[in-house]
Write a protein that holds these residues in place. Sequence first.
Motif, mmCIF file in Angstrom:
data_model
loop_
_atom_site.group_PDB
_atom_site.id
_atom_site.type_symbol
_atom_site.label_atom_id
_atom_site.label_comp_id
_atom_site.label_asym_id
_atom_site.label_seq_id
_atom_site.Cartn_x
_atom_site.Cartn_y
_atom_site.Cartn_z
ATOM 1 N N ILE A 71 -47.693 -3.709 -64.368
ATOM 2 C CA ILE A 71 -47.325 -2.481 -65.128
ATOM 3 C C ILE A 71 -48.832 -1.839 -65.288
ATOM 4 N N GLU A 72 -49.581 -2.751 -66.135
ATOM 5 C CA GLU A 72 -50.890 -2.126 -66.613
ATOM 6 C C GLU A 72 -51.587 -2.047 -65.460
ATOM 7 N N ASP A 73 -51.894 -2.314 -64.217
ATOM 8 C CA ASP A 73 -52.636 -1.983 -63.207
ATOM 9 C C ASP A 73 -52.187 -0.611 -62.674
ATOM 10 N N ALA A 74 -50.827 -0.370 -62.685
ATOM 11 C CA ALA A 74 -50.453 0.932 -62.546
ATOM 12 C C ALA A 74 -50.564 2.094 -63.497
ATOM 13 N N GLY A 75 -50.852 1.442 -64.574
ATOM 14 C CA GLY A 75 -51.152 2.456 -65.938
ATOM 15 C C GLY A 75 -49.836 3.257 -66.289
#
Length: 448
Positions: A71-75
């Motif tokens: 999720i964080e990598d996708a922003g």
Amino acid sequence: MKGTLARLLMRLLIVPVAAALAVLTVGTSGAHAATDLTEIAESLRESPVYVDPAASDLLSQADAEALADKIEDAGEPVFVAVLPADYPKQNLFQNLRTETGITGLYGIRLGDEFDARADSSVLSRQGVQNLVTAAQGAGDAKAQLNDFVDDALRSNLRGGAPSGWSEGSGDGVPVTGLITTGALLAAGGAGAYVFVRRNRLRHEQAQREALEKLRVVVDEDITAFGEELDRLDFHPGEPGADDAMRADYEHALDSYEKAKAFMADARRPEDVRAVTQALEDGRFSLARLAARREGRPLPDRRPPCFFDPRHGPSVADVTWTPPGGATREVPVCAADRTRLSDGRDPMVREVETASGRRPYWEAGPAYGPWAGGYFGGGILPGLLVGTMLGSMMATPSYAADYGAGYGDFGGYTGGDVSGADFDSGDFGGGFGDFGGGGMGGGDFGGGF
């Protein structure tokens, strides 16, 4: 995967403390006391995935970390909570959204059940229903939550990740981070300090890299203005020159020197705003000088040409619709006004990006300060509506990284801090309304 090590360090440090706090909530009778929603919300503001200690059998720590990394990598503004089956359901989504205070898409696995809700500014109710229905096919929590997140990240979510997921990268440390760090240090863990320091150093390195990419464009702007001054056929002592002309000329020279000095001192992308402000000011002085020499009325102060500020001050506002975008009015120079009226494309300022040369409004977030210096006075949001750069500048995390004061980009989108200011209809109703019990499926229900 970017930032994986740093996030792993933080989660390894936070989880034991969360577990210890959960143990303290157990009464003397040994019965489980539900984790307070305030604690869950605080965790979600720091990381997109929360697993209650009483539900650790549903999703392992390693699987939770992998999901959070995705999720964080996708922003994207996606939040996931895994709670025990006996957790109170009444107004669960609405109360969690109030405590978290951040717009986004919220998915909750409660025992064997799953449901989701979202702010309508992030994803439509139909979109949420489709995600819940699609997630019903998976059995265990790991498969189901990964399916839900994968489908959500492929959806047209509006907005970006909340700033809290990267706040540790700034110069300061958020209060919740200080509390967590203090608790961990008291427990004998010194890793929190290492995490904050490494994250800050990584953030500073990213800013330096962004500035170096931006420096190429800004140096081109400075060089172009210097060439305009060199081509200018004016001498302060020439016949017909008066004090007003000399003042305009000197002001343009001063602006050129200021721009060079500001760029030499720039340490962050935000610092280039002063550079482009100086260049815009200098070009307006040259426009005034030209009008005085030619005996024309002095020009009104107008923003530079939207398509390329190097074109100089604009002469009119025209309606323009970018490919696949919304129609808006933009200031244009005389040459681009002619091109548009003839049905031709304007001369657009393109910059290097990872996908090749693109218009500056489709480039990275560092171009916000660059554009903000040229287009001050609050007009920038209207010019950038619907563009990649405009969407980036609308997120609350943008000001922390690239400065504030670019105007009101308006509206709450994903990742925005709205507190309790949200439509409760988006989060009303009971748990399972999108699914109709069990793993969901069935009637759309009455909202959250």
